[in-house]
Design a protein around this motif. Structure first.
Motif, PDB file in Angstrom:
ATOM      1  N   VAL A  11       0.865  -1.184   0.000  1.00  0.00           N
ATOM      2  CA  VAL A  11       0.000   0.000   0.000  1.00  0.00           C
ATOM      3  C   VAL A  11       0.898   1.229   0.000  1.00  0.00           C
ATOM      4  O   VAL A  11       1.653   1.463   0.941  1.00  0.00           O
ATOM      5  N   ILE A  12       0.830   1.979  -1.083  1.00  0.00           N
ATOM      6  CA  ILE A  12       1.644   3.184  -1.222  1.00  0.00           C
ATOM      7  C   ILE A  12       0.796   4.395  -0.829  1.00  0.00           C
ATOM      8  O   ILE A  12      -0.388   4.461  -1.153  1.00  0.00           O
ATOM      9  N   THR A  13       1.396   5.317  -0.077  1.00  0.00           N
ATOM     10  CA  THR A  13       0.697   6.504   0.414  1.00  0.00           C
ATOM     11  C   THR A  13       1.362   7.755  -0.136  1.00  0.00           C
ATOM     12  O   THR A  13       2.570   7.950   0.037  1.00  0.00           O
ATOM     13  N   CYS A  14       0.576   8.599  -0.760  1.00  0.00           N
ATOM     14  CA  CYS A  14       1.092   9.860  -1.291  1.00  0.00           C
ATOM     15  C   CYS A  14       1.394  10.801  -0.126  1.00  0.00           C
ATOM     16  O   CYS A  14       0.507  11.076   0.699  1.00  0.00           O
ATOM     17  N   PRO A  15       2.627  11.310  -0.037  1.00  0.00           N
ATOM     18  CA  PRO A  15       2.953  12.223   1.064  1.00  0.00           C
ATOM     19  C   PRO A  15       2.320  13.599   0.890  1.00  0.00           C
ATOM     20  O   PRO A  15       2.233  14.355   1.848  1.00  0.00           O
ATOM     21  N   ARG A  16       1.858  13.900  -0.296  1.00  0.00           N
ATOM     22  CA  ARG A  16       1.253  15.217  -0.547  1.00  0.00           C
ATOM     23  C   ARG A  16      -0.219  15.266  -0.132  1.00  0.00           C
ATOM     24  O   ARG A  16      -0.651  16.181   0.554  1.00  0.00           O
ATOM     25  N   CYS A  17      -1.010  14.262  -0.583  1.00  0.00           N
ATOM     26  CA  CYS A  17      -2.454  14.325  -0.314  1.00  0.00           C
ATOM     27  C   CYS A  17      -2.949  13.218   0.616  1.00  0.00           C
ATOM     28  O   CYS A  17      -4.088  13.240   1.054  1.00  0.00           O
ATOM     29  N   GLY A  18      -2.100  12.219   0.899  1.00  0.00           N
ATOM     30  CA  GLY A  18      -2.488  11.146   1.811  1.00  0.00           C
ATOM     31  C   GLY A  18      -3.260  10.005   1.158  1.00  0.00           C
ATOM     32  O   GLY A  18      -3.640   9.054   1.826  1.00  0.00           O
ATOM     33  N   HIS A  19      -3.479  10.085  -0.152  1.00  0.00           N
ATOM     34  CA  HIS A  19      -4.196   9.015  -0.858  1.00  0.00           C
ATOM     35  C   HIS A  19      -3.403   7.710  -0.776  1.00  0.00           C
ATOM     36  O   HIS A  19      -2.190   7.704  -0.899  1.00  0.00           O
ATOM     37  N   GLU A  35       2.974   7.960 -10.037  1.00  0.00           N
ATOM     38  CA  GLU A  35       2.032   9.070 -10.092  1.00  0.00           C
ATOM     39  C   GLU A  35       0.831   8.769  -9.218  1.00  0.00           C
ATOM     40  O   GLU A  35       0.150   7.764  -9.412  1.00  0.00           O
ATOM     41  N   CYS A  36       0.575   9.653  -8.245  1.00  0.00           N
ATOM     42  CA  CYS A  36      -0.580   9.507  -7.362  1.00  0.00           C
ATOM     43  C   CYS A  36      -1.856   9.577  -8.190  1.00  0.00           C
ATOM     44  O   CYS A  36      -2.028  10.490  -9.011  1.00  0.00           O
ATOM     45  N   ARG A  37      -2.737   8.643  -7.985  1.00  0.00           N
ATOM     46  CA  ARG A  37      -3.984   8.610  -8.751  1.00  0.00           C
ATOM     47  C   ARG A  37      -4.959   9.704  -8.318  1.00  0.00           C
ATOM     48  O   ARG A  37      -5.898   9.998  -9.042  1.00  0.00           O
ATOM     49  N   SER A  38      -4.722  10.298  -7.164  1.00  0.00           N
ATOM     50  CA  SER A  38      -5.624  11.338  -6.671  1.00  0.00           C
ATOM     51  C   SER A  38      -5.158  12.743  -7.076  1.00  0.00           C
ATOM     52  O   SER A  38      -5.852  13.447  -7.788  1.00  0.00           O
ATOM     53  N   CYS A  39      -3.960  13.136  -6.638  1.00  0.00           N
ATOM     54  CA  CYS A  39      -3.501  14.511  -6.878  1.00  0.00           C
ATOM     55  C   CYS A  39      -2.536  14.627  -8.055  1.00  0.00           C
ATOM     56  O   CYS A  39      -2.117  15.730  -8.403  1.00  0.00           O
TER      57      CYS A  39
END
Length: 72
Positions: A11-19, A35-39
């Motif tokens: 499980v990878i967590t985006c440090p920018r948006c937390g997704h 590439e974060c799928r959210s932000c």
């Protein structure tokens, strides 16, 4: 010698948006960008880490799990 189970999903967590997103890790190469799928931020490994999974995910990449160097 014992067989070690390699975990391929992390499980990878985006440090920018937390997704968070569950991803399959490659077994034959390092993943240097994600590439974060959210932000849509492009993640790169932190200094000293070999890949984005070692920097931002719950499970390190397969080579690190087995005690080897990644991409070496």
């Amino acid at each position: 010698m014992t067989d070690q189970t390699i975990i391929l999903k992390s499980v990878i967590t985006c440090p920018r948006c937390g997704h968070t997103e569950t991803e399959m890790m490659p077994t034959d190469s390092c993943q240097w960008f994600y590439e974060c799928r959210s932000c849509k931020s492009v993640l790169k490994p932190k200094e000293g880490d070999c890949c984005v999974f070692c920097s931002y995910a719950t499970v390190p990449c397969p080579p690190i799990q087995t005690g080897n160097s990644c991409c070496g």
